[in-house]
Design a protein around this motif. Structure first.
Motif, mmCIF file in Angstrom:
data_model
loop_
_atom_site.group_PDB
_atom_site.id
_atom_site.type_symbol
_atom_site.label_atom_id
_atom_site.label_comp_id
_atom_site.label_asym_id
_atom_site.label_seq_id
_atom_site.Cartn_x
_atom_site.Cartn_y
_atom_site.Cartn_z
ATOM 1 N N THR A 89 1.175 -1.324 0.010
ATOM 2 C CA THR A 89 -0.016 -0.042 0.229
ATOM 3 C C THR A 89 0.690 1.079 -0.184
ATOM 4 O O THR A 89 0.583 2.110 -0.348
ATOM 5 C CB THR A 89 -1.473 -0.070 1.202
ATOM 6 O OG1 THR A 89 0.210 0.493 2.314
ATOM 7 C CG2 THR A 89 -1.281 -0.990 1.106
ATOM 8 N N GLY A 90 1.931 0.847 0.270
ATOM 9 C CA GLY A 90 3.413 2.596 0.258
ATOM 10 C C GLY A 90 2.962 3.118 1.700
ATOM 11 O O GLY A 90 3.174 4.397 1.941
ATOM 12 N N GLU A 91 1.888 2.256 2.625
ATOM 13 C CA GLU A 91 1.509 3.353 3.772
ATOM 14 C C GLU A 91 1.218 2.802 5.068
ATOM 15 O O GLU A 91 2.322 1.351 5.341
ATOM 16 C CB GLU A 91 -0.134 3.391 4.443
ATOM 17 C CG GLU A 91 -0.758 3.765 2.845
ATOM 18 C CD GLU A 91 -1.014 5.118 2.341
ATOM 19 O OE1 GLU A 91 -0.953 5.881 3.488
ATOM 20 O OE2 GLU A 91 -0.551 5.524 1.221
ATOM 21 N N MET A 92 1.941 3.728 5.945
ATOM 22 C CA MET A 92 2.361 3.480 6.827
ATOM 23 C C MET A 92 1.721 2.153 8.188
ATOM 24 O O MET A 92 0.261 2.656 7.887
ATOM 25 C CB MET A 92 2.516 4.627 8.135
ATOM 26 C CG MET A 92 3.152 4.254 9.873
ATOM 27 S SD MET A 92 5.139 4.027 9.465
ATOM 28 C CE MET A 92 5.274 5.315 9.630
ATOM 29 N N VAL A 93 2.155 1.223 9.141
ATOM 30 C CA VAL A 93 0.926 0.428 9.491
ATOM 31 C C VAL A 93 0.872 1.614 10.555
ATOM 32 O O VAL A 93 0.535 2.239 10.708
ATOM 33 C CB VAL A 93 1.713 -1.085 9.820
ATOM 34 C CG1 VAL A 93 1.773 -1.870 8.815
ATOM 35 C CG2 VAL A 93 2.626 -0.858 10.722
ATOM 36 N N ALA A 94 0.171 0.999 11.721
ATOM 37 C CA ALA A 94 -0.949 1.285 12.332
ATOM 38 C C ALA A 94 -0.232 1.792 13.293
ATOM 39 O O ALA A 94 0.940 0.960 13.840
ATOM 40 C CB ALA A 94 -1.863 0.382 13.788
ATOM 41 N N HIS A 95 -0.711 2.591 14.152
ATOM 42 C CA HIS A 95 0.401 3.250 15.355
ATOM 43 C C HIS A 95 0.383 2.705 16.500
ATOM 44 O O HIS A 95 0.430 2.597 17.829
ATOM 45 C CB HIS A 95 0.009 4.670 15.695
ATOM 46 C CG HIS A 95 1.494 5.348 15.682
ATOM 47 N ND1 HIS A 95 2.139 6.022 15.359
ATOM 48 C CD2 HIS A 95 1.401 6.160 17.003
ATOM 49 C CE1 HIS A 95 3.290 6.891 15.918
ATOM 50 N NE2 HIS A 95 2.896 6.913 16.987
ATOM 51 N N GLU A 96 0.795 1.347 16.001
ATOM 52 C CA GLU A 96 1.154 0.164 17.466
ATOM 53 C C GLU A 96 3.131 -0.390 17.250
ATOM 54 O O GLU A 96 3.154 -0.767 16.591
ATOM 55 C CB GLU A 96 0.640 -0.446 17.353
ATOM 56 C CG GLU A 96 -0.277 -1.945 18.445
ATOM 57 C CD GLU A 96 1.092 -3.020 18.884
ATOM 58 O OE1 GLU A 96 1.616 -3.012 19.761
ATOM 59 O OE2 GLU A 96 1.483 -3.206 17.867
ATOM 60 N N ILE A 97 3.759 -0.063 18.342
ATOM 61 C CA ILE A 97 4.770 -0.506 18.596
ATOM 62 C C ILE A 97 5.268 -2.530 18.035
ATOM 63 O O ILE A 97 5.725 -2.199 16.785
ATOM 64 C CB ILE A 97 5.328 -0.101 19.938
ATOM 65 C CG1 ILE A 97 7.312 -0.734 19.820
ATOM 66 C CG2 ILE A 97 5.076 -1.830 20.927
ATOM 67 C CD1 ILE A 97 7.977 0.105 18.510
ATOM 68 N N ALA A 98 4.102 -3.371 18.256
ATOM 69 C CA ALA A 98 4.231 -4.882 18.309
ATOM 70 C C ALA A 98 4.123 -5.010 16.389
ATOM 71 O O ALA A 98 5.146 -5.531 15.903
ATOM 72 C CB ALA A 98 3.155 -5.451 19.271
ATOM 73 N N LEU A 99 3.326 -4.183 15.808
ATOM 74 C CA LEU A 99 2.690 -4.406 14.290
ATOM 75 C C LEU A 99 4.013 -3.557 13.522
ATOM 76 O O LEU A 99 4.342 -3.821 12.596
ATOM 77 C CB LEU A 99 1.846 -3.969 14.068
ATOM 78 C CG LEU A 99 1.083 -3.997 12.689
ATOM 79 C CD1 LEU A 99 0.757 -5.129 12.277
ATOM 80 C CD2 LEU A 99 -0.160 -3.368 13.075
ATOM 81 N N GLN A 100 4.589 -2.117 13.972
ATOM 82 C CA GLN A 100 5.615 -2.277 13.643
ATOM 83 C C GLN A 100 6.850 -2.755 12.820
ATOM 84 O O GLN A 100 7.280 -2.151 12.211
ATOM 85 C CB GLN A 100 5.532 0.425 13.956
ATOM 86 C CG GLN A 100 4.643 0.841 13.329
ATOM 87 C CD GLN A 100 4.749 2.285 14.130
ATOM 88 O OE1 GLN A 100 5.527 2.703 14.187
ATOM 89 N NE2 GLN A 100 3.865 3.101 13.396
#
Length: 125
Positions: A39-50
């Motif tokens: 998607t070229g988008e940042m994933v959710a603002h959550e440390i584990a997912l990032q």
């Protein structure tokens, strides 16, 4: 002589740099942000997912270069807040088997796109 590594399975550079460079038998990746390459988008603002997304991007780049996560010798982890260190570590260890690579981790004032984490690695082919 150096060789540029690029893959569509990791996000493209958001500036004048390469995803990775091979010199001799070593691979040096640029810092990988938690951007979904599809998607070229940042994933959710959550440390584990990032953290997981950063390491998946590292893995894709290493595989494009003909290497893998077991061949990483050094990682550098940049965190926007050291309070996220424990949760980052929980995800980080999922990506390695056997001996862990050497590592540095730093809190920085700010990361591109206001990411919570960015990870770069040095690996062998």
């Amino acid at each position: 002589m150096k060789k540029v590594i690029a893959t569509s399975k990791a996000p493209g550079a958001i500036g004048p740099y390469s995803q990775a460079i091979i010199v001799g038998t070593m691979i040096y990746t640029s810092g990988q942000l938690p951007i979904d390459p599809e998607t070229g988008e940042m994933v959710a603002h959550e440390i584990a997912l990032q953290t997981r997304t950063c390491l998946k991007n590292v893995k894709a780049i290493l595989e494009e270069a003909g290497s893998n996560m077991d061949k990483i010798v050094k990682t550098t982890v940049f965190l926007s807040d050291m309070a996220n260190f424990v949760k980052m570590n929980e995800v980080y260890k999922e990506f390695f088997s056997g001996d862990f690579p050497a590592r540095s981790a730093f809190q920085v004032a700010r990361l591109p796109k206001d990411a919570l984490v960015e990870i770069e690695v040095v690996a062998i082919l």
